[in-house]
Structures are given as C-alpha cells and as structure tokens.
Scaffold this motif. Structure first.
Motif, PDB file in Angstrom:
ATOM      1  N   TYR A   1       4.506   0.740   1.579  1.00  0.00           N
ATOM      2  CA  TYR A   1       4.823  -0.353   2.485  1.00  0.00           C
ATOM      3  C   TYR A   1       4.042  -1.579   2.039  1.00  0.00           C
ATOM      4  O   TYR A   1       3.093  -1.473   1.266  1.00  0.00           O
ATOM      5  N   LYS A   2       4.419  -2.610   2.594  1.00  0.00           N
ATOM      6  CA  LYS A   2       3.713  -3.805   2.210  1.00  0.00           C
ATOM      7  C   LYS A   2       3.448  -4.661   3.432  1.00  0.00           C
ATOM      8  O   LYS A   2       4.313  -4.838   4.271  1.00  0.00           O
TER       9      LYS A   2
ATOM     10  N   ASN B   1      10.411  -5.235  11.964  1.00  0.00           N
ATOM     11  CA  ASN B   1      10.983  -6.283  12.776  1.00  0.00           C
ATOM     12  C   ASN B   1       9.982  -7.356  13.096  1.00  0.00           C
ATOM     13  O   ASN B   1      10.326  -8.515  13.211  1.00  0.00           O
ATOM     14  N   LYS B   2       8.804  -6.899  13.212  1.00  0.00           N
ATOM     15  CA  LYS B   2       7.783  -7.881  13.511  1.00  0.00           C
ATOM     16  C   LYS B   2       7.328  -8.560  12.260  1.00  0.00           C
ATOM     17  O   LYS B   2       6.533  -9.470  12.293  1.00  0.00           O
ATOM     18  N   ARG B   3       7.772  -8.074  11.246  1.00  0.00           N
ATOM     19  CA  ARG B   3       7.419  -8.621   9.954  1.00  0.00           C
ATOM     20  C   ARG B   3       5.990  -8.395   9.585  1.00  0.00           C
ATOM     21  O   ARG B   3       5.451  -9.054   8.724  1.00  0.00           O
ATOM     22  N   ILE B   4       5.448  -7.505  10.252  1.00  0.00           N
ATOM     23  CA  ILE B   4       4.073  -7.243   9.897  1.00  0.00           C
ATOM     24  C   ILE B   4       4.082  -6.489   8.598  1.00  0.00           C
ATOM     25  O   ILE B   4       3.195  -6.638   7.773  1.00  0.00           O
ATOM     26  N   LEU B   5       5.044  -5.703   8.462  1.00  0.00           N
ATOM     27  CA  LEU B   5       5.142  -4.921   7.252  1.00  0.00           C
ATOM     28  C   LEU B   5       6.572  -4.828   6.820  1.00  0.00           C
ATOM     29  O   LEU B   5       7.467  -5.077   7.582  1.00  0.00           O
ATOM     30  N   HIS B   6       6.713  -4.364   5.653  1.00  0.00           N
ATOM     31  CA  HIS B   6       8.063  -4.044   5.232  1.00  0.00           C
ATOM     32  C   HIS B   6       7.945  -2.924   4.228  1.00  0.00           C
ATOM     33  O   HIS B   6       6.885  -2.659   3.693  1.00  0.00           O
ATOM     34  N   LYS B   7       9.000  -2.294   4.064  1.00  0.00           N
ATOM     35  CA  LYS B   7       8.983  -1.142   3.177  1.00  0.00           C
ATOM     36  C   LYS B   7       9.209  -1.620   1.768  1.00  0.00           C
ATOM     37  O   LYS B   7      10.030  -2.467   1.515  1.00  0.00           O
ATOM     38  N   THR B   8       8.486  -1.016   0.910  1.00  0.00           N
ATOM     39  CA  THR B   8       8.722  -1.338  -0.487  1.00  0.00           C
ATOM     40  C   THR B   8       9.820  -0.410  -0.929  1.00  0.00           C
ATOM     41  O   THR B   8       9.656   0.793  -0.975  1.00  0.00           O
TER      42      THR B   8
ATOM     43  N   GLU C   1       8.428  -7.953  -7.825  1.00  0.00           N
ATOM     44  CA  GLU C   1       9.688  -7.574  -8.314  1.00  0.00           C
ATOM     45  C   GLU C   1      10.279  -6.696  -7.299  1.00  0.00           C
ATOM     46  O   GLU C   1      11.283  -6.987  -6.704  1.00  0.00           O
ATOM     47  N   GLU C   2       9.601  -5.662  -7.160  1.00  0.00           N
ATOM     48  CA  GLU C   2      10.092  -4.715  -6.201  1.00  0.00           C
ATOM     49  C   GLU C   2      10.097  -5.352  -4.848  1.00  0.00           C
ATOM     50  O   GLU C   2      11.049  -5.341  -4.127  1.00  0.00           O
ATOM     51  N   ASP C   3       8.954  -5.863  -4.625  1.00  0.00           N
ATOM     52  CA  ASP C   3       8.763  -6.413  -3.340  1.00  0.00           C
ATOM     53  C   ASP C   3       9.778  -7.471  -3.081  1.00  0.00           C
ATOM     54  O   ASP C   3      10.235  -7.656  -1.986  1.00  0.00           O
ATOM     55  N   ASP C   4      10.049  -8.126  -4.125  1.00  0.00           N
ATOM     56  CA  ASP C   4      10.891  -9.250  -3.910  1.00  0.00           C
ATOM     57  C   ASP C   4      12.005  -8.881  -3.040  1.00  0.00           C
ATOM     58  O   ASP C   4      12.331  -9.555  -2.102  1.00  0.00           O
TER      59      ASP C   4
ATOM     60  N   PHE D   1       0.835  -1.194   0.000  1.00  0.00           N
ATOM     61  CA  PHE D   1       0.000   0.000   0.000  1.00  0.00           C
ATOM     62  C   PHE D   1       0.864   1.235   0.000  1.00  0.00           C
ATOM     63  O   PHE D   1       2.006   1.213   0.397  1.00  0.00           O
ATOM     64  N   VAL D   2       0.265   2.274  -0.456  1.00  0.00           N
ATOM     65  CA  VAL D   2       1.014   3.512  -0.516  1.00  0.00           C
ATOM     66  C   VAL D   2       0.297   4.576   0.293  1.00  0.00           C
ATOM     67  O   VAL D   2      -0.922   4.683   0.255  1.00  0.00           O
ATOM     68  N   ILE D   3       1.043   5.293   0.998  1.00  0.00           N
ATOM     69  CA  ILE D   3       0.471   6.364   1.790  1.00  0.00           C
ATOM     70  C   ILE D   3       0.542   7.592   0.912  1.00  0.00           C
ATOM     71  O   ILE D   3       1.603   8.156   0.693  1.00  0.00           O
ATOM     72  N   LYS D   4      -0.556   7.920   0.399  1.00  0.00           N
ATOM     73  CA  LYS D   4      -0.583   9.048  -0.509  1.00  0.00           C
ATOM     74  C   LYS D   4      -0.466  10.368   0.221  1.00  0.00           C
ATOM     75  O   LYS D   4       0.066  11.323  -0.308  1.00  0.00           O
TER      76      LYS D   4
END
Length: 609
Positions: free
Chosen positions: A104-105, A90-97, A475-478, A55-58
DNA sequence: TGCGGAACAC
DNA sequence: GTGTTCCGCA
C-alpha cells in the motif's frame, strides 16, 4: 473562508484526529501502520518499500494481530484489516499499490505531510525504507525527530512537542488499552519513549501552525529536531532524506521548516487557500530565517518534491517562495538520486525549488503548478514545469470511480490541459490563473470528503504532474496515484497549461520573466530574487484577495496573467525582470505588509544572491 | 488477493 | 466518524 492562519483553519479533520478521534478509539489504523513502519522491530512484518510512503505488509497476519491487539480485537485478521485499509482509499490516506501484494502506499498529501511531517517514516534508526521521495528516488525518511516523533498527526502538528507525546500515547495508549496489545505496546512505547507530552494545543494549534499564525516557535518545536538538523544537530537522524521533517529548516530556517511542513499539511488539506504562503511568509519574514541558502534550497527542493510526490497541493509550493530561494539557477534536476541520500535533502539541488519557484512565479500565483512540476523532476531531472492542474479532489473514489477514473483521469488531464491552454494563453499565466481559479474554488474547510475541493487542489497539481511526468515518479504507483488523482477528481484549474509552455524549466528564466518589479518594493540586489519575491507577493496578495473576493480573483488573475505574459515577453526580451511586470496589479499592492516585509527581507537576502 | 457494500459497534 | 464483521464478487 478559512484562512490558514485562522484558527479555524481547516484541515481535514481526520488529519488531526490521529489517535484521538473518538471513533477511532485513540488510534487509527493508519497511525498504527506508521508506527509499525517506523519501528525496526516490525520491519519484518511491515516495511517501507518503494517510493513515497509505499509500504509492504510482509506478514499480514502479524500486522493484523498487532492491530487487533491494539484494538483489543482478537478476532482481527488481515481480511478485516485490509478492509479498514481499503476505507482509506476513499479517504485517500492510502492507496493500494497495484500489482504488488500487500503493498500500500500512503498518500502523504494528506497524511504525512499534514500529520506526520515530522515523523520519520523509517524511524531514524532504521532507514528502512523510508518512504522514498518519488522524484528523488531516494527514500526520504520522515524525520524522526525523536523517538517520540511518531505520533499522531494531529497532535503532532499541533504542538511540536506534542507530537512526540502523541506518539507516545499512540504507542502506549493504543496498545495499552488492551492487554493483548501489550506486545505491541511495549515495543511501541519503547520507541516512543518519552513522556513528555506537551500536549499542547489540540488540533487547533495545528491549524494555527499552518497559517501565518503558526508560530515559528511552535514550528520549531515541531521541527525542533529538524532545526537542529540544519545545524549540526544531533537528532537528525538521517533524515536528511525526509523532506519535511528534518530539514525543514533547521534552525534558522525554522520558519521554513515549519512552513514547509505546515505548508504541506496545509496544502494537503488544501484548506489553505493560497493564503498559506502569505501566512507563511509573514511569519517567516518576521523571523527572517537565517538559513543557508543552499540548505534551504535543498530542503525546499526536497520538500517540494515530497510535496509533489505526495501530491500535496500546489499551495504547498507557495511556501517556497518564502523560502525564497534566490537561486535561480536550477541546476540539474536533482534527480531522485540526489535527493535521496540523506544529505540530499539539504543538499538537494535547489533546482526544483528554484525551478519550481521560477515556474510558479512565472506561472503565476500558484507556485504550485510549477513547483509541482519542479518537484517532480526528481527522477528525470528536470521536469518540465508541467503545469499542474488543479484538481479538486473529489472525494475519494471507490474503485468504481477508479475504474471510471482511469478514463476520467485521462480526460481530466486532457481537460485540464485544455483549460489551461484556453484559460491562459501564457505559460506563466497558467499558474496564476490556476491559482486564481483554484482559490476561489477552493474551500478552506476541513474536509475530508469535502476535500474534494481543497484536497483536490493538491491532488490536481499532482495529477498534473503525474500526467506530465507519468512514469516518473511512481511507475507502479503512478497508476495508483493517477487513479487517486482521477479519483480525486480533479478540477482543473486553468492555470496549469500555460506553464508548461510558458514556464521555463529554468528558474532563472522564470524569474526574469516574472514581473514583479513594478509592484513590489524590490530590493536592489538581485533583481532576480526580487522578482521572485514580488511574484510571491503577488501570489499571496492574489491569494488573499481571491480568498477575500472570489470574483476579484478572477479579475486579478487575468491581470496577473496579462502581467505574466508581459513578463514573459520581457524576459524574452532579455530585460526581464519585473519591470514589465510593474503591472503587477492590485494584488501586489495589496500584498499584505507581511508579504512586503517578507519580500523585502527576501530581496535583501536575495540581493546577496 | 483484493475490492467494496452493508450492517453494526463504539 | 472510524473501524469491525460479514459477505459476494472478480
């Protein structure tokens, strides 16, 4: 060891704690984010983008404002909010794209799957971009079952109904607390609507769900909407896309549905040792689902994909077996495209599933590996059943780790590969071995941090897949994912490697190859199907055993492997099917009555196939 | 713009 | 345990 079924079953605590965690004051940032994401009103502020939960925070400031309102922190700003988000890394709930600003993802593994399976990321209405399924390419939405759906994972999970309630709470509560938050609240509330909280069970229930215990009912409840979906239900928002939510199995499949999502959740948590499958199965079996095979398959596919995509633990895949998709043939890979579309979920080509299943079957106990691979296919279509490795996820790494991680990741991947190859010679074997390996290692405990083990498993699979696929999904996310994976660490279980080799892309193959026959009560009908069942049984049994006996696991695994190998050979020979497998070791024998029953049912059903 | 440490509040 | 605040660094 906790078994999924057990009440104590552990998922990471945070998973349950959605809003309610004490520290969190009732709502956690990520929940809040999800809320916003699901609301159309906020699409301009924050929206799904890209794949999987990305998701993107616009409008960072606005998001921060809203968050601050909800938390009664007028001082809140994006800088602070982002800090909070970073903690989720760290919690792996999210990560930055990486490379994408304010993007973020979610790591659905943990979160979504576990918590929000039902949630529709893009609210039903707004398709916004529901987080697309990676492989599929299409976005999937979480099924919003209803407006309320949203919710906090914990509760949601717990009780189907609950979750709606939770959502409400979240909406209201979270915001409501502060006068400020009102704006937010109001909106949220609207969406939320309802008020029925069914506060069903607390977290525990959630846990219960996962495991065999999960009652179908509960599941249904949870997925209720979903179930409906299957049928012509009203609610289904478009969710078709969303793997979890909806489809889970609609009515008949209810089991599946629940199973799936739960499974997912389970997996994510990883807590479930392999047991899940069994557990799942048992329930499922009991109820026997009547579902359309196709739908199921599709659903499964989607589910798997999602799982995969989300890095769910391979275990999640286990469930599939229950699903049973008899279909051996995997057709083309349901490319992302396919899945994406709403129907797709349902329709989605079973391939993955079958394919995955097959792979898993062939592979071994862990369907995960194969599954994962299968899931991945999405994009490509088939993917190889890459062997996924199990990694134990170590606690989330911080950036530091990441940094190191990249290298590490590579290493891990490689290592995993090694392990696999070394460990199992056979393709299929891998999975089994892996599973076995994994299981023992895996802890069922809830852990967030501890996750390493549990989660790890999941992640591992992911990583493996990723590794294999690499660009496929994200891709990115990868990168991010990989990173995550890396971060997570991976423990690789030996299983995977072989799969790639051993596993056949085609489900059928795998099926045939798989051993099964000997062990299980096979039904006459589809031999293929049966084998699968058997396989599952084995796995389950193995899992169980493993859980029970770590030591034995290994032994069993070995056996299984051997069997698998045999199977593979047999398959090659053409005969296939399980016979060769008769070997199926003790595990099979052991297979719980449930499993047996399940398999029996499956076999019966499958026979039809 | 993003990361992460540290101290701190709840 | 979770999030907030502040800060330095890249």
């Amino acid at each position: 060891m906790k078994t999924p079924g057990e009440p104590g079953f552990a998922f990471p605590e945070w998973a349950y704690k959605p809003e309610s965690s004490p520290g969190s004051r009732q709502i956690q940032l990520w929940h809040f984010i999800l809320e916003l994401l699901r609301k159309e009103e906020y699409h301009e502020v924050i929206a799904w983008q890209g794949d999987y939960g990305e998701f993107v925070i616009k409008d960072p400031d606005e998001v921060a404002r809203l968050w601050g309102a909800r938390k009664c922190k007028p001082q809140m700003n994006y800088d602070k909010l982002s800090r909070a988000l970073r903690y989720y890394y760290n919690k792996r709930i999210l990560h930055k794209t990486k490379g994408k600003r304010f993007t973020y993802k979610f790591n659905f593994n943990k979160l979504v799957l576990v918590n929000y399976p039902f949630i529709d990321m893009g609210s039903g209405r707004v398709p916004q971009s529901a987080p697309p399924i990676p492989s599929g390419g299409s976005h999937f939405r979480f099924p919003p079952s209803t407006p309320s759906e949203v919710l906090s994972p914990s509760e949601e999970l717990r009780s189907p109904g609950v979750f709606s309630g939770v959502a409400r709470r979240m909406a209201r509560g979270s915001v409501s607390d502060c006068s400020d938050g009102t704006s937010t609240n109001s909106e949220l509330e609207e969406t939320v609507g309802g008020g029925d909280e069914r506060g069903l069970g607390p977290d525990r229930s959630f846990r219960g769900l996962l495991p065999p215990r999960m009652t179908h009912e509960s599941l249904f409840r949870m997925y209720g909407a979903a179930s409906h979906l299957a049928r012509p239900t009203p609610r289904v928002h478009s969710e078709p896309l969303s793997p979890f939510p909806v489809s889970p199995l609609p009515g008949p499949g209810g089991h599946l549905g629940p199973a799936l999502s739960p499974a997912l959740s389970m997996t994510p948590t990883s807590h479930l040792p392999y047991t899940p499958s069994p557990s799942m199965s048992s329930p499922m079996l009991g109820s026997h689902f009547s579902f359309n095979a196709e739908d199921m398959k599709r659903y499964l596919q989607a589910h798997n994909q999602s799982v995969y995509n989300y890095h769910l633990s391979p275990r999640a895949f286990l469930h599939y077996p229950n699903i049973l998709i008899p279909q051996p043939h995997r057709a083309a890979p349901p490319p992302a495209h396919d899945k994406p579309p709403a129907h797709h979920l349902l329709h989605a080509p079973p391939m993955h599933l079958s394919h995955s299943l097959a792979g898993s079957l062939g592979a071994g106990p862990l369907g995960a590996g194969p599954l994962g691979a299968g899931l991945e296919d999405g994009p490509h279509g088939q993917q190889h059943p890459s062997p996924f490795k199990f990694k134990l996820q170590p606690p989330p790494l911080g950036r530091k780790q990441r940094d190191g991680g990249s290298a590490v990741a590579a290493a891990s991947s490689s290592s995993s590969a090694h392990s696999q190859s070394s460990s199992s010679g056979g393709s299929g074997m891998l999975s089994d071995s892996a599973s076995a390996m994994a299981t023992p290692k895996i802890k069922v405990e809830p852990i967030s941090d501890n996750e390493s083990e549990e989660v790890e498993v999941t992640d591992i699979s992911e990583e493996d897949e990723q590794m294999n696929h690499h660009g496929n999904e994200e891709e990115e996310d990868d990168e991010g994912d990989e990173e995550e994976d890396d971060d997570e660490d991976v423990f690789k279980t030996p299983a995977t490697p072989p799969l790639s080799a051993g596993i056949q892309p085609f489900p059928l193959m795998s099926l045939k190859s798989e051993p099964g026959p000997g062990s299980a009560p096979i039904s006459p009908g589809g031999t293929l199907c049966i084998p699968l069942k058997l396989r599952f049984k084995r796995r389950w049994s193995e899992d169980q055993k493993m859980e029970a006996d770590g030591e034995r696991e290994e032994a069993e695994d070995k056996k299984v492997r051997s069997a698998a190998q045999e199977d593979g050979e047999a398959a090659r020979g053409g005969a296939g099917v399980a016979e060769s497998l008769g070997v199926a070791p003790p595990t099979q024998r052991r297979s719980s009555s449930e499993l047996q029953r399940a398999t029996a049912q499956l076999s019966l059903e499958n026979s039809g196939c």
